[in-house]
Design a protein around this motif. Structure first.
Motif, mmCIF file in Angstrom:
data_model
loop_
_atom_site.group_PDB
_atom_site.id
_atom_site.type_symbol
_atom_site.label_atom_id
_atom_site.label_comp_id
_atom_site.label_asym_id
_atom_site.label_seq_id
_atom_site.Cartn_x
_atom_site.Cartn_y
_atom_site.Cartn_z
ATOM 1 N N CYS A 33 0.837 -1.207 0.000
ATOM 2 C CA CYS A 33 0.000 0.000 0.000
ATOM 3 C C CYS A 33 0.870 1.253 0.000
ATOM 4 C CB CYS A 33 -0.922 -0.010 1.219
ATOM 5 S SG CYS A 33 -2.012 1.422 1.259
ATOM 6 N N VAL B 56 -1.923 -0.174 -7.309
ATOM 7 C CA VAL B 56 -1.108 -1.392 -7.201
ATOM 8 C C VAL B 56 -1.980 -2.640 -6.994
ATOM 9 C CG1 VAL B 56 0.988 -0.211 -6.478
ATOM 10 C CG2 VAL B 56 -0.642 -0.924 -4.746
ATOM 11 N N ILE C 239 -4.449 -3.652 -4.990
ATOM 12 C CA ILE C 239 -4.647 -4.288 -3.685
ATOM 13 C C ILE C 239 -6.103 -4.742 -3.560
ATOM 14 C CG2 ILE C 239 -4.741 -3.802 -1.201
ATOM 15 C CD1 ILE C 239 -2.251 -2.047 -1.646
#
Ligand code: SF4
Ligand code: SF4
Length: 698
Positions: A286, A371, A373
């Motif tokens: 994160c 990204v 997540i």
């Protein structure tokens, strides 16, 4: 240069880095196993698109900071080769990577030019980021000294590179005279630095000393920077690209199936060890950019859930529990494993139950995250623990579970009433064994909710107008279990899924029409886990298809009289299943409507607040999600109001409630796409008479 100093720096920094990484990686071996290496082509494609292509960073909402980030990202990629060269030069001044020596190869010249451009862009970007953090301070950014320090590191890397290269240009002399000073064409930015040295009247010895100091400082920053990364949010510089590669592959809308029979299996997330290794990797990755919360319905309406904060809390928790997790990973026998596991505190000490229950599973956070997540499965697993093991869940959820369990629908209305909505329509049943193309899976709302029954009837009218053959399961149909699964009751969901799949397969069903995006998602993406594989379409898709085939020709929507119409995208239609154009095409086929888009639409739509089983729970905290959405819809429709169209029974109810709660009953109507289309069909013959006898929509 100094081989001894270079070697010493590398040895110390390398050893410390290895020590830190071992501590970070060791807990991964204690986590739940999960296969994320299948379908390598798709994974590589994602890596190119989201990793190297930085696609999510360039979305329109945060394009400015995304472009700046891309400059820094590409500068790091380009500078990686230069960094290797510089460490090589620490051992031997004339070191160059093969083909990258600008004095002997064209590739080297081009590399040098590109590197210089990105060094300048990255320097500008890091200064702009510092300005944002210190001066403009946007809401979604977590302000921390760490973020500022990293930016100073990045700017320092770029500045020292330019100072060193400038000294090199000065020492070697440029090959062209332009604007009164030497220019090395392969190093345009460094030539400016070289000119500045001379402009300041620095002696060659002083320039060389500056260059040497910049060289060692650059190497030192690289090593300190690299070692600092695993200690903060910039760990993502190391973990983000692998995280993208190991992403969850489609169908994204399917939750994992629990093996409820397995001995010793965990039924949810009790402690951090129950997360999968990928879920821990997620929280390591994160960036704390806050994109996940900009349109998170729970966050923006003041509920206790921020995906970013959940990640941060879990990361710190996992790091704090690393000794116990490492002991767990190393434990050989069950007793030792049990002892190590017992040292872990409950996950609820880090992520409180109200956080897990706040999520509507709308998926915004997952589609916004640069990204990739994954948030929703993690929160559902926490609910699973509370429902299946701890028995600590909201009373309202218990009522919905009981209704599904006893009557096959969350309202708990007698299952024998499932076909009351169509008693006068003579719809064939699959049990009759006749030929039909589509199995119309009506869904609980379509069968039991008075408002949605009108939508069911509108769909029947459309199908008959287009001469589509169809049948229903009738009383054999039961709840798909979508809400049960997302509320954490996997056991109940599996019973529902098995019963439906048995009935559908028993009748040889191949093509299913649904009117509820939750039914669509569950039947299409989750029933395959139980042996149910079908072509599943939403009614908006079928309507659009029938129109394009010329089988359906809606005229002007008489009841709407040229009204403004805006489509509210159900999350499980647009975001989880990518169905964005079909409902718009269906509406566009109706003449006389003024179609408008809300600012948050399509895959970037805003939830109504009902998903993830939240429809069945009280909304006691913060402001109401549906009202937030209705405000946006009303602003889009304008002063005269108009119609909010949708394609989901739960959105329909939430939006209608929101309209009433905000006192807009007179100006804003909420209709399903099917109702708008059906209302625009010619009224003729028996069908028309029957349709005319049906209650008016809305
Ligand atoms: S979860 Fe993703 S979008 Fe949210 S803060 Fe972290 S990196 Fe940013
Ligand atoms: S799924 Fe939706 S409600 Fe849940 S955290 Fe993500 S954005 Fe918020």
């Amino acid at each position: 240069m100094s081989p001894a100093l270079t070697a010493a720096m590398l040895a110390v920094a390398g050893a410390f880095f290895a020590f830190t990484m071992l501590r970070r990686m060791a807990p991964l071996f204690a986590m739940r196993r999960e296969v994320r290496t299948d379908r390598p082509r798709e994974r590589l494609a994602a890596l190119l698109r989201y990793g190297l292509g930085q696609q999510r960073l360039l979305d329109p909402e945060a394009r400015g900071s995304g472009i700046l980030h891309a400059f820094v990202f590409f500068a790091f990629l380009v500078l990686a080769l230069r960094t290797i060269t510089l460490f090589g030069m620490g051992f031997s001044e004339s070191f160059h990577l093969p083909l990258l020596d600008p004095r002997t190869s064209w590739a080297g010249i081009w590399y040098s030019i590109v590197k210089e451009v990105f060094v300048v862009l990255a320097l500008a970007a890091s200064l702009a980021f510092l300005w944002r953090r210190l001066v403009t301070k946007p809401d979604r950014i977590t302000r921390s000294w760490e973020g500022n320090l990293i930016l100073v590191f990045i700017a320092g890397l770029m500045v020292t590179d330019l100072l060193f290269e400038g000294a090199q240009v000065s020492a070697e002399g440029g090959d062209l005279l332009a604007f009164g000073f030497d220019v090395d064409l392969s190093a345009p930015a460094s030539s400016v630095v070289s000119a500045a040295y001379r402009g300041l009247g620095l002696a060659p010895g002083t320039i060389a000393a500056i260059g040497l100091a910049a060289f060692w400082l650059h190497l030192a920053i690289v090593l300190v920077f690299g070692n600092f990364l695993p200690y903060g949010k910039h760990f993502h510089i190391i973990t983000a690209l692998p995280n993208v590669y190991f992403r969850r592959l489609p169908p994204a809308g399917a939750l994992r199936k629990l093996d409820l029979e397995a001995e010793g299996a965990s039924f949810g997330t009790a402690t951090v060890k129950d997360l999968s290794w990928k879920e821990l990797w997620d929280v390591y990755s994160c960036t704390e950019c806050g994109r996940c919360q900009t349109h998170c319905p729970t966050y923006v309406t003041g509920k206790p859930l921020s995906h970013k904060e959940v990640n941060r809390a879990l990361k710190h928790h996992a790091i704090a529990q690393a000794p116990a997790l490492t002991a767990l990973a190393r434990a050989k026998d069950p007793a030792a494993r049990e002892a190590a596991a017992a040292r872990l505190p409950p996950i609820t000490t880090v992520v409180p139950p109200e956080t897990a229950w706040a999520c509507t599973t709308c998926g915004w956070c997952e589609t916004a995250c640069p990204v990739l997540i994954e948030n929703v499965p993690r929160l559902v697993d926490m609910r699973r623990q509370q429902v299946l093991v701890d028995s600590t869940f909201p009373d309202e959820a218990a009522r919905a579970f009981k209704g599904i369990e006893t009557q096959g629908n969350p309202w708990g209305i007698g299952s024998n009433k499932r076909t009351e909505w169509c008693e006068d329509l003579a719809i064939p049943r699959a049990t009759e064994g006749g030929e039909y193309e589509w199995l119309f899976f009506v869904g609980c709302a379509g069968a039991f909710d008075d408002r949605q029954k009108k939508v069911s009837r509108a769909i029947v009218r459309i199908l008959r107008e287009a001469k589509v053959s169809f049948a229903i399961l009738g009383e054999e149909e039961t709840c798909t279990g979508d809400a049960a699964r997302r509320l954490g009751n996997e056991y109940l969901f599996q019973l529902q899924a098995q019963a439906n799949v048995e009935a559908l397969n028993g009748h040889g069903v191949k093509k299913i029409l649904v009117q509820c995006p939750h039914c669509l998602n569950t039947i299409k993406n989750e029933f395959p886990q139980f042996g149910g594989n079908y072509e599943v379409v939403h009614h908006a898709e079928l309507i659009a298809r029938l129109v394009s085939e010329g089988r359906l020709a809606p005229a002007a929507a008489s009841a709407l009289g040229g009204a403004a119409v805006t489509f509210h995208d159900p999350c499980y239609l647009a975001r989880w299943n990518g169905i964005v154009d079909a409902p718009r095409a269906a509406l566009a086929a109706v003449g006389g409507l003024s179609l408008r888009e809300m600012p948050r639409s399509g895959r970037q739509g805003f939830c109504c607040g009902a998903g993830g089983g939240r429809f069945w729970l009280e909304e006691k905290l913060g402001t109401r999600v549906n009202q937030n959405r209705v405000e946006e819809a009303a602003a889009t429709l304008g002063e005269k109001g108009g119609v909010v169209a949708t394609g989901c029974p739960f959105c329909l109810t939430m939006m209608k409630d929101g309209v009433n709660e905000t006192g807009r009953e007179e100006s804003v109507r909420v209709l399903d796409v099917a109702e708008i289309v059906a209302d625009a069909l010619p009224v003729s013959g028996a069908e028309g008479a029957r349709a005319a006898a049906s209650p008016r929509p809305g």
